[in-house]
Design an enzyme around this catalytic site. Structure first.
Site, short mmCIF file in Angstrom:
data_model
loop_
_atom_site.label_atom_id
_atom_site.label_comp_id
_atom_site.label_asym_id
_atom_site.label_seq_id
_atom_site.Cartn_x
_atom_site.Cartn_y
_atom_site.Cartn_z
N LYS A 157 116.12 -5.87 83.39
CA LYS A 157 116.61 -7.25 83.43
C LYS A 157 115.94 -8.05 82.31
O LYS A 157 114.74 -7.92 82.11
CB LYS A 157 116.25 -7.87 84.79
CG LYS A 157 116.60 -9.32 84.91
CD LYS A 157 115.99 -9.96 86.15
CE LYS A 157 116.35 -11.43 86.14
NZ LYS A 157 115.46 -12.40 86.51
N LYS A 205 111.37 -13.19 80.55
CA LYS A 205 110.14 -13.49 79.80
C LYS A 205 109.02 -12.57 80.24
O LYS A 205 108.23 -12.11 79.43
CB LYS A 205 109.69 -14.92 80.12
CG LYS A 205 110.32 -15.98 79.30
CD LYS A 205 109.69 -17.32 79.60
CE LYS A 205 109.76 -17.72 81.07
NZ LYS A 205 111.09 -18.08 81.56
N LYS A 218 104.12 -14.94 93.27
CA LYS A 218 103.27 -15.51 92.23
C LYS A 218 101.80 -15.20 92.46
O LYS A 218 101.06 -14.93 91.53
CB LYS A 218 103.51 -17.03 92.11
CG LYS A 218 104.82 -17.31 91.40
CD LYS A 218 105.17 -18.77 91.36
CE LYS A 218 106.52 -18.95 90.68
NZ LYS A 218 107.14 -20.23 91.02
P1 ADP Z 1 112.63 -15.46 83.28
O1 ADP Z 1 112.97 -14.28 84.15
O2 ADP Z 1 112.79 -15.14 81.83
O3 ADP Z 1 111.27 -16.06 83.60
P2 ADP Z 1 113.62 -17.76 84.68
O4 ADP Z 1 113.17 -17.19 85.98
O5 ADP Z 1 112.87 -18.93 84.09
O6 ADP Z 1 113.70 -16.57 83.60
O7 ADP Z 1 115.16 -18.11 84.84
C1 ADP Z 1 115.76 -19.38 84.65
C2 ADP Z 1 117.22 -19.24 85.02
O8 ADP Z 1 117.88 -18.23 84.22
C3 ADP Z 1 117.45 -18.82 86.47
O9 ADP Z 1 118.55 -19.55 86.97
C4 ADP Z 1 117.80 -17.36 86.41
O10 ADP Z 1 118.68 -17.00 87.45
C5 ADP Z 1 118.47 -17.23 85.04
N1 ADP Z 1 118.18 -15.91 84.46
C6 ADP Z 1 117.00 -15.50 83.95
N2 ADP Z 1 117.06 -14.23 83.48
C7 ADP Z 1 118.34 -13.82 83.71
C8 ADP Z 1 119.04 -12.60 83.45
N3 ADP Z 1 118.46 -11.57 82.86
N4 ADP Z 1 120.35 -12.53 83.83
C9 ADP Z 1 120.96 -13.59 84.42
N5 ADP Z 1 120.36 -14.76 84.69
C10 ADP Z 1 119.06 -14.90 84.34
#
Ligand code: ADP
Ligand code: TRP
Length: 325
Positions: free
Chosen positions: A194, A197, A114
């Protein structure tokens, strides 16, 4: 009497839920409601470490609550609450921080990542894993399902639990077991990376039909002519279609790739339909929830009351062990 297995997890309210969140976090959490006593919360204190926008925080908490309920969280079975509705978690976080070596936090990847992204290295960000440990230990959680990225935070939690027990007596807190979702495939985003966001390549779960289907038409593809066979490996369309379609429909799309004669536009249309149909029950449930504006507040208030009953017992035990009472 032995109580049921307690399964606890937290989700950060950080914007619109996407298909990756659904398959990576929500669907597994909804399924786990059958395995034990689920405690699910919205980690609003944690969200404050990376964004300081009061209106957005309020909105995101509400949206996440609605979406999680629409996706199948059952408040009759799971205790569903907002982290900040049990502010006692901060007291346990403080107690844990008194046994937490600085070096344990300094080596956390998530903190270093971060900072590297340019987020200000404030104390909240540094102490994030201590609050997370408090979230888990405050409810005597047995199992904590999380994505791979949270593995280290669970190790910190266990380290802190062991330290607290060594310092103040065995049984002060219960050691939780992580359930790391190693097997959940990474959901690909519209650009083939992947879905995240941070990459702006997401497909939201909820929204208006036209703009969402339009997003699917934007999926990056190669320039194979319509009549030629199309590669099936590393195909974003097929990877997403597999999540939504029946096995038979998926196999038929694979066959259409292999034989040629179908264009990417056609595949994308089929994908858009399958995606739209897949989330139809969740959309319906969401519309029902929205009819009663007080419903979400009541669910969260009830969840908070049930969570507080549990936390009060654990906190009392810890306070006694450390000499606060
Ligand atoms: P982002 O990458 O969009 O910021 P987060 O880190 O907030 O998403 O993820 C919240 C939850 O969703 C976590 O448990 C994460 O493992 C799951 N997750 C996020 N993106 C994916 C993805 N592309 N495939 C599988 N699981 C995901
Ligand atoms: N840090 C977790 C995440 O970003 C969210 C979270 C906060 C959590 N407290 C928790 C997860 C306790 C499990 C248990 O995904």
């Amino acid at each position: 009497m032995l109580r049921a297995m307690r399964i606890l997890t937290g989700l950060q309210p950080s914007g619109k839920l996407h298909v990756g969140n659904y398959f990576g976090a929500m669907q597994p959490a909804v399924r786990l409601q059958d395995e034990g006593e689920a405690f699910y919360f919205i980690a609003d204190y944690h969200a404050m470490t990376s964004s300081q926008d009061p209106a957005a925080l309020r909105e995101n908490v509400r949206e996440l609550a609605i979406d999680f309920l629409a996706c199948g969280l059952d408040p009759a079975r799971a205790v569903f609450f907002r982290q900040s509705a049990v502010p006692e978690v901060n007291e346990l976080a403080w107690i844990l921080s008194t046994v937490c070596p600085m070096s344990l936090l300094a080596k956390c990847h998530s903190y270093k990542d971060k900072i590297a992204q340019g987020i200000a290295p404030n104390h909240g960000l540094f102490a994030y894993p201590v609050l997370m440990a408090a979230d888990i230990l405050l409810y005597d959680s047995n199992q904590v399902p999380v994505g791979k990225d949270q593995k280290q935070h669970l190790e910190v939690t266990r380290d802190l639990a062991v330290k607290l027990n060594e310092t103040f007596g065995e049984g002060t807190v219960i050691l939780p077991d992580p359930i790391i979702r190693e097997d959940t495939a990474v959901v690909v985003g519209l650009d083939g990376r992947k879905m995240s966001k941070s990459y702006h390549n997401t497909l939201p779960i909820f929204g208006e039909e036209k703009p969402l289907k339009k997003l699917i038409m934007k999926i990056t593809t190669d320039s194979t002519p319509v009549e030629d066979p199309k590669p099936t490996e590393n195909s974003t369309i097929l990877a997403l279609y597999k999540l939504f379609a029946s096995e038979a429909d998926y196999q038929s799309m694979v066959a259409d790739h292999e034989k040629g004669g179908c264009g990417y536009g056609d595949f994308k249309k089929r994908l858009a339909e399958a995606y739209w149909d897949f989330f139809a029950p969740m959309r319906e449930r969401r519309a029902e929830i929205l009819v009663d504006p007080g419903y979400v507040d009541r669910v969260l208030a009830d969840g908070a009351a049930r969570a507080r009953e549990e936390s009060a017992k654990v906190l009392q035990r810890v306070r006694r062990a450390v000499g606060l009472v």
